[in-house]
Structure formats: C-alpha cells, structure tokens
Scaffold this active site. Structure first.
Site, PDB file in Angstrom:
ATOM      1  N   ASP A   1      12.412 -11.793  12.280  1.00 36.56           N
ATOM      2  CA  ASP A   1      13.064 -11.982  10.992  1.00 36.56           C
ATOM      3  C   ASP A   1      13.587 -10.649  10.475  1.00 36.56           C
ATOM      4  O   ASP A   1      13.056  -9.572  10.795  1.00 36.56           O
ATOM      5  CB  ASP A   1      12.072 -12.549   9.968  1.00 36.56           C
ATOM      6  N   LYS A   2      14.578 -10.728   9.620  1.00 34.82           N
ATOM      7  CA  LYS A   2      15.189  -9.529   9.043  1.00 34.82           C
ATOM      8  C   LYS A   2      14.146  -8.636   8.376  1.00 34.82           C
ATOM      9  O   LYS A   2      14.168  -7.408   8.528  1.00 34.82           O
ATOM     10  CB  LYS A   2      16.263  -9.936   8.031  1.00 34.82           C
TER      11      LYS A   2
END
Length: 263
Positions: free
Chosen positions: A55-56
């Site tokens: 995930d970012k």
C-alpha cells in the site's frame, strides 16, 4: 531521491519502499509523482518487473524482478502462497496475545453483491504500552500494541481490514482507523502516517528455489533497537526506518513474554 537497496543479483532486487510512495502509476491516485518502479528503473538503468505490491502508506521490503522469467517465477510463488510475509503494525488498544483472523474480504472497489474471497491473517502481540494521557475523554489513559502480522493470503488492505475487524485498527489508517485517535497520535509522535511496516520477506529464489530471507533493517526487541541507536547514523538509512527508531521505539513498551503471546 534514490531507493535503498536491500538485495540485488542478476534475477531480482529488493528495495526499502518509503511510506507515501506508490509501487507504480495508477489512475486511482493521478496526483502522485513518486513511484518505486520508475525510480528504480532509472536508478539501475534497466527494466524492472513488479511481482507484488505494498500500500502507498506502507514502508519496508519490496521485491522487483529483473528478468521476465524471474517475474513469472516470483509471481507464481506469491500466488501459491509460497512466500512468508511478516509485518509490524502499531495498533489501537491492547491486542490479544495471539489471534487468527479468518475473515473473507470483498475487494474494496467491488459492488456490494460481489463474492467475498478467503482471507487469513495470523497475529501475535509483541508488546503493549499505556500512556497516562487521554486520547478519548471516556478514558483516563491511552493504550497501544505492537503487533506482528503474517498474512497467509494476499488480499488488498488485508492486514488493515483484519485488524479493524478485531477492533484494533492500525494507527494512522485514514480509511479503516479512527480519525480523532489518528490525529492524537500524529500530534504525540510528530508525524501523520500509516504505522504499518513490511518487516521481513522469505521467498524461494527464482533461479534455483533456495530460501532467500530479506529484512528491512528495523530491529526488535528493544535491546536490539537500543544497540542500533548507539551506532552512528548512516546516510543510507531510509527516513521511514528512522521514523520507527526515533518516534515509536522510545515509547514505554512492555514486551510480552512468549507465554503471554497466546490467545
């Protein structure tokens, strides 16, 4: 900015992914300008192939293949659940010593009637803390836990959604956490971010299948962290790793003995 390399040979490269970076370009976040794939390609001067994602907001170990054959082999290993993934998460409250979350998930962007997919995460609480400060007027103190999460499946946002499912959301999780608590911890730690770290990755090497263990460089338990802190700082230490060393580790953690790391 160049990426910190954790491993490199002729088949694959492992990097330390910073929090806030996307693995590759996507229309879902059109305004972002920091991408691991493009940065690493330019840094190495050669094509690289993604085989999994983070995930970012997550930092830590990320693997890219350097050849099409290695990409196929590694992608198959991830799909076959032949890769062991270990994450560290800073979560709300006192998490159970151990928990197995077997809770099917529907993709985030799927319609409500879409079928759910099997999802399994193994959790173990490594340490707990209690601060004599109220983040919620209903309680006189604030509790948190350091959790080791091992996802057996690879659903999107699986760890974040499973920790929310057992009422221990990850601190700084704007989607699955609690806004007021996230803001309180951001003020306390001096940083707003998702406190989820891709700590260790064990996978079969794509060339010959031998076990390859990759580590982000973050040390736990506290004794190891203290010894690490006494080492002169190195310019190559990723800033996100320092976030954990300098903001999270100094908190008054009480490590759980193995006999207490049970359900």
């Amino acid at each position: 900015m160049s990426l910190a390399l954790l491993w490199r040979d002729e088949h694959l490269v492992a990097v330390y992914k910073p929090a806030g970076w996307l693995v590759h370009r996507t229309g879902l976040d059109a305004g972002e300008t920091r991408f691991v794939l493009q940065t690493l390609r330019d840094q190495l001067g050669r094509h690289v192939y993604p085989v999994h994602r983070l995930d970012k907001g997550t930092c830590g170990v990320l693997v890219m293949a350097l050849t099409p054959q290695a990409a196929r082999t590694l992608s198959e290993a991830f799909a076959a659940q032949a890769v062991r993934k270990r994450y560290l998460a800073l979560v709300r409250g006192w998490a159970p010593g151990q928990a197995q979350v077997d809770h099917p998930l529907r993709p985030d962007d799927a319609p409500p009637d879409a079928p759910v997919q099997p999802a399994l995460t193994h959790l173990r609480c490594l340490a707990r803390l209690e601060l004599p400060e109220a983040s919620d007027p209903r309680f006189a103190a604030t509790r948190a836990s350091l959790v080791l999460a091992e996802p057996a499946t690879g659903r999107r946002h699986q760890i974040r959604r499973h920790l929310k499912h057992i009422a221990h959301p990850i601190l700084g999780d704007a989607t699955h956490g609690k806004g007021p608590l996230n803001r309180w911890w951001a003020a306390r730690l001096g940083l707003q971010r998702l406190w989820l770290h891709a700590w260790q990755l064990e996978l079969p090497h794509p060339a010959d299948g031998r076990p390859l263990a990759l580590h982000s460089g973050l040390r736990w338990p506290p004794a190891a962290a203290e010894a690490e802190a006494e080492t002169p700082p190195h310019a190559d230490i990723p800033p996100c790793l320092r976030d954990w060393q300098q903001r999270v580790w100094p908190l008054p953690w009480q490590p759980l003995a193995p006999e207490h790391q049970k359900a």
